[in-house]
Design a protein around this motif. Structure first.
Motif, PDB file in Angstrom:
ATOM      1  N   GLU A   1       0.848  -1.182   0.000  1.00 10.81           N
ATOM      2  CA  GLU A   1       0.000   0.000   0.000  1.00 10.81           C
ATOM      3  C   GLU A   1       0.885   1.234   0.000  1.00 10.81           C
ATOM      4  N   VAL A   2       0.409   2.267  -0.660  1.00 13.41           N
ATOM      5  CA  VAL A   2       1.061   3.566  -0.637  1.00 13.41           C
ATOM      6  C   VAL A   2       0.019   4.544  -0.113  1.00 13.41           C
ATOM      7  N   ALA A   3       0.390   5.276   0.933  1.00  9.99           N
ATOM      8  CA  ALA A   3      -0.530   6.234   1.530  1.00  9.99           C
ATOM      9  C   ALA A   3       0.079   7.626   1.485  1.00  9.99           C
ATOM     10  N   VAL A   4      -0.781   8.618   1.330  1.00 13.16           N
ATOM     11  CA  VAL A   4      -0.389  10.018   1.379  1.00 13.16           C
ATOM     12  C   VAL A   4      -1.199  10.658   2.493  1.00 13.16           C
ATOM     13  N   ASN A   5      -0.503  11.169   3.493  1.00 12.87           N
ATOM     14  CA  ASN A   5      -1.167  11.781   4.651  1.00 12.87           C
ATOM     15  C   ASN A   5      -2.203  10.844   5.267  1.00 12.87           C
ATOM     16  N   GLY A   6      -1.848   9.565   5.351  1.00 17.80           N
ATOM     17  CA  GLY A   6      -2.712   8.580   5.984  1.00 17.80           C
ATOM     18  C   GLY A   6      -3.794   7.992   5.102  1.00 17.80           C
ATOM     19  N   LYS A   7      -3.959   8.488   3.876  1.00 17.88           N
ATOM     20  CA  LYS A   7      -4.972   7.972   2.952  1.00 17.88           C
ATOM     21  C   LYS A   7      -4.304   7.074   1.919  1.00 17.88           C
ATOM     22  N   VAL A   8      -4.776   5.829   1.803  1.00 16.25           N
ATOM     23  CA  VAL A   8      -4.211   4.889   0.833  1.00 16.25           C
ATOM     24  C   VAL A   8      -4.573   5.346  -0.574  1.00 16.25           C
ATOM     25  N   VAL A   9      -3.537   5.508  -1.432  1.00 17.47           N
ATOM     26  CA  VAL A   9      -3.759   5.953  -2.806  1.00 17.47           C
ATOM     27  C   VAL A   9      -3.435   4.854  -3.814  1.00 17.47           C
ATOM     28  N   VAL A  10      -2.665   3.851  -3.413  1.00 16.06           N
ATOM     29  CA  VAL A  10      -2.350   2.699  -4.262  1.00 16.06           C
ATOM     30  C   VAL A  10      -2.315   1.473  -3.367  1.00 16.06           C
ATOM     31  N   ARG A  11      -2.903   0.397  -3.860  1.00 16.27           N
ATOM     32  CA  ARG A  11      -2.937  -0.850  -3.109  1.00 16.27           C
ATOM     33  C   ARG A  11      -2.724  -2.005  -4.083  1.00 16.27           C
TER      34      ARG A  11
END
Length: 52
Positions: free
Chosen positions: A20-30
């Motif tokens: 998973e890739v998260a930006v500011n705690g929001k997952v943007v890629v999984r």
């Protein structure tokens, strides 16, 4: 989209096979299949999250 981003990244250990890739705690890629997202898919998703 962008090829490079000026960001600080942190790698965290997770369950085996997870991605998973998260930006500011929001997952943007999984990782949602057997294949991992491409580098460009990750960069594009992070760029969209930073622009939004």
């Amino acid at each position: 989209m962008k090829d490079e981003l000026d960001v600080v990244a942190e790698l965290k250990t997770g369950p085996s096979g997870s991605y998973e890739v998260a930006v500011n705690g929001k997952v943007v890629v999984r990782k949602d299949s057997l294949a991992f997202p491409t580098d460009q898919e990750v960069v594009d998703a992070v760029a969209r999250a930073l622009d939004g």
